[in-house]
Design a protein around this motif. Sequence first.
Motif, PDB file in Angstrom:
ATOM      1  N   GLU A 253       0.880  -1.120   0.026  1.00 13.79           N
ATOM      2  CA  GLU A 253      -0.120   0.081  -0.099  1.00 13.79           C
ATOM      3  C   GLU A 253       0.815   1.099   0.072  1.00 13.79           C
ATOM      4  OE1 GLU A 253      -2.472  -0.709   3.416  1.00 13.79           O
ATOM      5  OE2 GLU A 253      -4.013  -1.863   2.312  1.00 13.79           O
ATOM      6  N   LYS A 254       1.987   1.212   0.684  1.00 11.62           N
ATOM      7  CA  LYS A 254       2.914   2.461   0.684  1.00 11.62           C
ATOM      8  C   LYS A 254       3.484   2.631  -0.800  1.00 11.62           C
ATOM      9  CE  LYS A 254       4.183   2.370   5.688  1.00 11.62           C
ATOM     10  NZ  LYS A 254       3.958   4.001   5.711  1.00 11.62           N
ATOM     11  N   ARG A 255       3.690   1.633  -1.274  1.00 12.47           N
ATOM     12  CA  ARG A 255       4.592   1.715  -2.578  1.00 12.47           C
ATOM     13  C   ARG A 255       3.634   2.338  -3.778  1.00 12.47           C
ATOM     14  NH1 ARG A 255       8.656  -1.670  -4.289  1.00 12.47           N
ATOM     15  NH2 ARG A 255       7.160  -2.966  -5.589  1.00 12.47           N
ATOM     16  N   ARG A 256       2.114   1.660  -3.635  1.00 10.98           N
ATOM     17  CA  ARG A 256       1.092   2.253  -4.476  1.00 10.98           C
ATOM     18  C   ARG A 256       1.099   3.768  -4.273  1.00 10.98           C
ATOM     19  NH1 ARG A 256      -4.969  -0.185  -4.269  1.00 10.98           N
ATOM     20  NH2 ARG A 256      -4.536   0.648  -2.361  1.00 10.98           N
ATOM     21  N   SER A 257       0.922   3.950  -3.065  1.00  9.79           N
ATOM     22  CA  SER A 257       0.867   5.561  -2.392  1.00  9.79           C
ATOM     23  C   SER A 257       1.938   6.247  -3.036  1.00  9.79           C
ATOM     24  CB  SER A 257       0.804   5.901  -1.237  1.00  9.79           C
ATOM     25  OG  SER A 257      -0.609   5.237  -0.785  1.00  9.79           O
ATOM     26  N   ILE A 258       3.273   5.803  -3.056  1.00 15.23           N
ATOM     27  CA  ILE A 258       4.503   6.462  -3.593  1.00 15.23           C
ATOM     28  C   ILE A 258       4.226   6.886  -5.070  1.00 15.23           C
ATOM     29  CG2 ILE A 258       6.796   6.479  -4.119  1.00 15.23           C
ATOM     30  CD1 ILE A 258       6.587   7.162  -1.226  1.00 15.23           C
ATOM     31  N   CYS A 259       3.963   5.921  -5.661  1.00 17.28           N
ATOM     32  CA  CYS A 259       4.156   6.050  -7.384  1.00 17.28           C
ATOM     33  C   CYS A 259       3.328   6.780  -7.959  1.00 17.28           C
ATOM     34  CB  CYS A 259       3.705   4.519  -7.863  1.00 17.28           C
ATOM     35  SG  CYS A 259       3.924   4.339  -9.479  1.00 17.28           S
ATOM     36  N   HIS A 260       3.826   7.826  -8.961  1.00 22.51           N
ATOM     37  CA  HIS A 260       3.119   8.847  -9.621  1.00 22.51           C
ATOM     38  C   HIS A 260       2.647   8.063 -10.931  1.00 22.51           C
ATOM     39  CE1 HIS A 260       4.212  12.669  -7.142  1.00 22.51           C
ATOM     40  NE2 HIS A 260       4.806  11.680  -6.632  1.00 22.51           N
ATOM     41  N   CYS A 261       2.970   7.026 -11.547  1.00 19.01           N
ATOM     42  CA  CYS A 261       2.733   6.605 -12.738  1.00 19.01           C
ATOM     43  C   CYS A 261       1.393   5.971 -12.777  1.00 19.01           C
ATOM     44  CB  CYS A 261       3.673   5.661 -13.313  1.00 19.01           C
ATOM     45  SG  CYS A 261       3.397   5.193 -14.837  1.00 19.01           S
ATOM     46  N   PRO A 262       0.299   6.302 -13.537  1.00 19.37           N
ATOM     47  CA  PRO A 262      -1.026   5.839 -13.475  1.00 19.37           C
ATOM     48  C   PRO A 262      -0.799   4.409 -14.196  1.00 19.37           C
ATOM     49  CG  PRO A 262      -0.864   7.634 -15.143  1.00 19.37           C
ATOM     50  CD  PRO A 262       0.377   7.685 -14.378  1.00 19.37           C
ATOM     51  N   PHE A 263       0.243   4.379 -14.950  1.00 18.62           N
ATOM     52  CA  PHE A 263       0.354   2.826 -15.813  1.00 18.62           C
ATOM     53  C   PHE A 263       0.926   1.833 -15.011  1.00 18.62           C
ATOM     54  CE2 PHE A 263      -0.973   5.911 -18.923  1.00 18.62           C
ATOM     55  CZ  PHE A 263      -1.813   5.268 -19.772  1.00 18.62           C
ATOM     56  N   VAL A 264       1.411   2.205 -13.981  1.00 20.06           N
ATOM     57  CA  VAL A 264       2.048   1.212 -13.034  1.00 20.06           C
ATOM     58  C   VAL A 264       1.486   1.090 -11.559  1.00 20.06           C
ATOM     59  CG1 VAL A 264       4.132   0.854 -11.544  1.00 20.06           C
ATOM     60  CG2 VAL A 264       4.345   1.658 -14.085  1.00 20.06           C
ATOM     61  N   ARG A 265       0.973   2.195 -11.177  1.00 16.65           N
ATOM     62  CA  ARG A 265       0.383   2.357  -9.624  1.00 16.65           C
ATOM     63  C   ARG A 265      -0.150   1.215  -9.101  1.00 16.65           C
ATOM     64  NH1 ARG A 265      -2.647   7.047 -10.096  1.00 16.65           N
ATOM     65  NH2 ARG A 265      -0.706   8.056 -10.360  1.00 16.65           N
ATOM     66  N   GLU A 266      -1.380   0.894  -9.780  1.00 17.52           N
ATOM     67  CA  GLU A 266      -2.293   0.001  -9.144  1.00 17.52           C
ATOM     68  C   GLU A 266      -1.776  -1.390  -9.432  1.00 17.52           C
ATOM     69  OE1 GLU A 266      -5.220   0.333  -7.731  1.00 17.52           O
ATOM     70  OE2 GLU A 266      -5.065   2.552  -7.683  1.00 17.52           O
ATOM     71  N   SER A 267      -0.789  -1.704 -10.054  1.00 17.57           N
ATOM     72  CA  SER A 267      -0.173  -2.917 -10.305  1.00 17.57           C
ATOM     73  C   SER A 267       0.696  -3.403  -9.057  1.00 17.57           C
ATOM     74  CB  SER A 267       0.646  -3.081 -11.571  1.00 17.57           C
ATOM     75  OG  SER A 267       1.839  -2.518 -11.301  1.00 17.57           O
ATOM     76  N   LEU A 268       1.006  -2.402  -8.279  1.00 19.52           N
ATOM     77  CA  LEU A 268       2.095  -2.578  -7.166  1.00 19.52           C
ATOM     78  C   LEU A 268       1.321  -3.391  -6.019  1.00 19.52           C
ATOM     79  CD1 LEU A 268       3.685   0.940  -7.441  1.00 19.52           C
ATOM     80  CD2 LEU A 268       4.789  -1.334  -7.998  1.00 19.52           C
ATOM     81  N   ILE A 269       0.272  -3.519  -5.914  1.00 15.17           N
ATOM     82  CA  ILE A 269      -0.335  -4.119  -4.848  1.00 15.17           C
ATOM     83  C   ILE A 269      -0.617  -5.929  -5.256  1.00 15.17           C
ATOM     84  CG2 ILE A 269      -1.454  -2.572  -3.738  1.00 15.17           C
ATOM     85  CD1 ILE A 269      -4.227  -3.359  -5.137  1.00 15.17           C
ATOM     86  N   GLU A 270      -0.086  -6.085  -6.547  1.00 21.02           N
ATOM     87  CA  GLU A 270      -0.285  -7.518  -6.909  1.00 21.02           C
ATOM     88  C   GLU A 270       0.821  -8.458  -6.622  1.00 21.02           C
ATOM     89  OE1 GLU A 270      -0.399  -7.391 -11.250  1.00 21.02           O
ATOM     90  OE2 GLU A 270      -2.642  -6.085 -11.273  1.00 21.02           O
ATOM     91  N   ALA A 271       0.772  -9.757  -6.446  1.00 23.15           N
ATOM     92  CA  ALA A 271       1.731 -10.587  -5.979  1.00 23.15           C
ATOM     93  C   ALA A 271       3.175 -10.377  -6.650  1.00 23.15           C
ATOM     94  CB  ALA A 271       1.263 -11.901  -5.650  1.00 23.15           C
ATOM     95  N   ALA A 272       2.817 -10.586  -8.075  1.00 19.44           N
ATOM     96  CA  ALA A 272       3.961 -10.600  -8.823  1.00 19.44           C
ATOM     97  C   ALA A 272       4.370  -9.297  -9.510  1.00 19.44           C
ATOM     98  CB  ALA A 272       3.753 -11.557 -10.081  1.00 19.44           C
TER      99      ALA A 272
END
Length: 331
Positions: A253-272
């Motif tokens: 959740e912290k990594r997703r909140s950090i990320c500014h890229c809309p094409f990456v952000r939501e993928s950061l809570i995935e396992a892989a």
Amino acid sequence: MDRERFAKYIQENLGEKYIEIATARIDHFENYLKSIGKSLPTLDNKDILKYTRQLGMSNDQLFGVYNILYNFGLFAKNGEILVGCMLVYDGSEILQNLYERLEKEFGCELRDTIFDGIELPPIDLDQKLKPQYMKKIVPRLLDQLGQKKTEDFLAIGLHDRYEQLRQPDRTLFLDCTTLEEFLERRYENLINDMKKHRDEGTPWFVSYIDDEILDFYAQNPDLYRGHIENNTIVIKKGPYDTKGFINATTREEKRRSICHCPFVRESLIEAAQPIDPVFCNCSAGFEKAYWEIIFATSPIQVEVKASILRGDDFCEFAVHIPEAIMHSHYI
């Protein structure tokens, strides 16, 4: 809606010819809200996306609608409308720019190979679906161009350059004697802007500023300010969603909140890890465009020092200072 005051606002900010279409659009929007049991005080930012998705418009038409909605959000001081618009504006040009740059630099055949089976999406695409595009596109770029060419291609940037938006910082730079003075005054302006948003109750990016957020930046002065190191400016980016970062209970959740890229952000809570870190060179390109405007010189070299996709906790970039700037704004 106070039609007379809104009409005056549109005349002053968009022009008289937009008054009729803007007032009609907001009338339509308010009627939509009533139909779903909402109103301006009770809507949330997701209602903006729900509204535009049922219009069935082209992207060019949707940009017009969002321009009106954003201006209405400013007029009505409605933060949820502004956040809804920001979520759409953020990175909306990336895929189109990627498509056009591939054709310009490598030809139609390679462009069509990269985009085989991929259609350019509507600008109000759900945030959770955006990473699906880069999961397909980035491996194809690496396969067709190789690692180095992909890095160089992305490092030019896929965002628009936002020349007008960045001119105040260019003016500030010209008013400073040293680069260190510019970094300090730019950071002071950022904090003052946050305080203004706090006092007005309006969002900064997608966060509503409160004293907790201001305290967070007071305790982490390295975020956003930048420091000079070995003839480079090292920029450590703060969270895209600061309140989300503060409240996060997991590293994902912290990594997703950090990320500014809309094409990456939501993928950061995935396992892989679904997207190759090479794509973070696009963010370096975003910094590159900014500093080329500030320094009024190009090309500026920017390298990725750390990124969320590499497994780091923050994103950090090194901006190489041109020799002429080192002489004119001594370090």
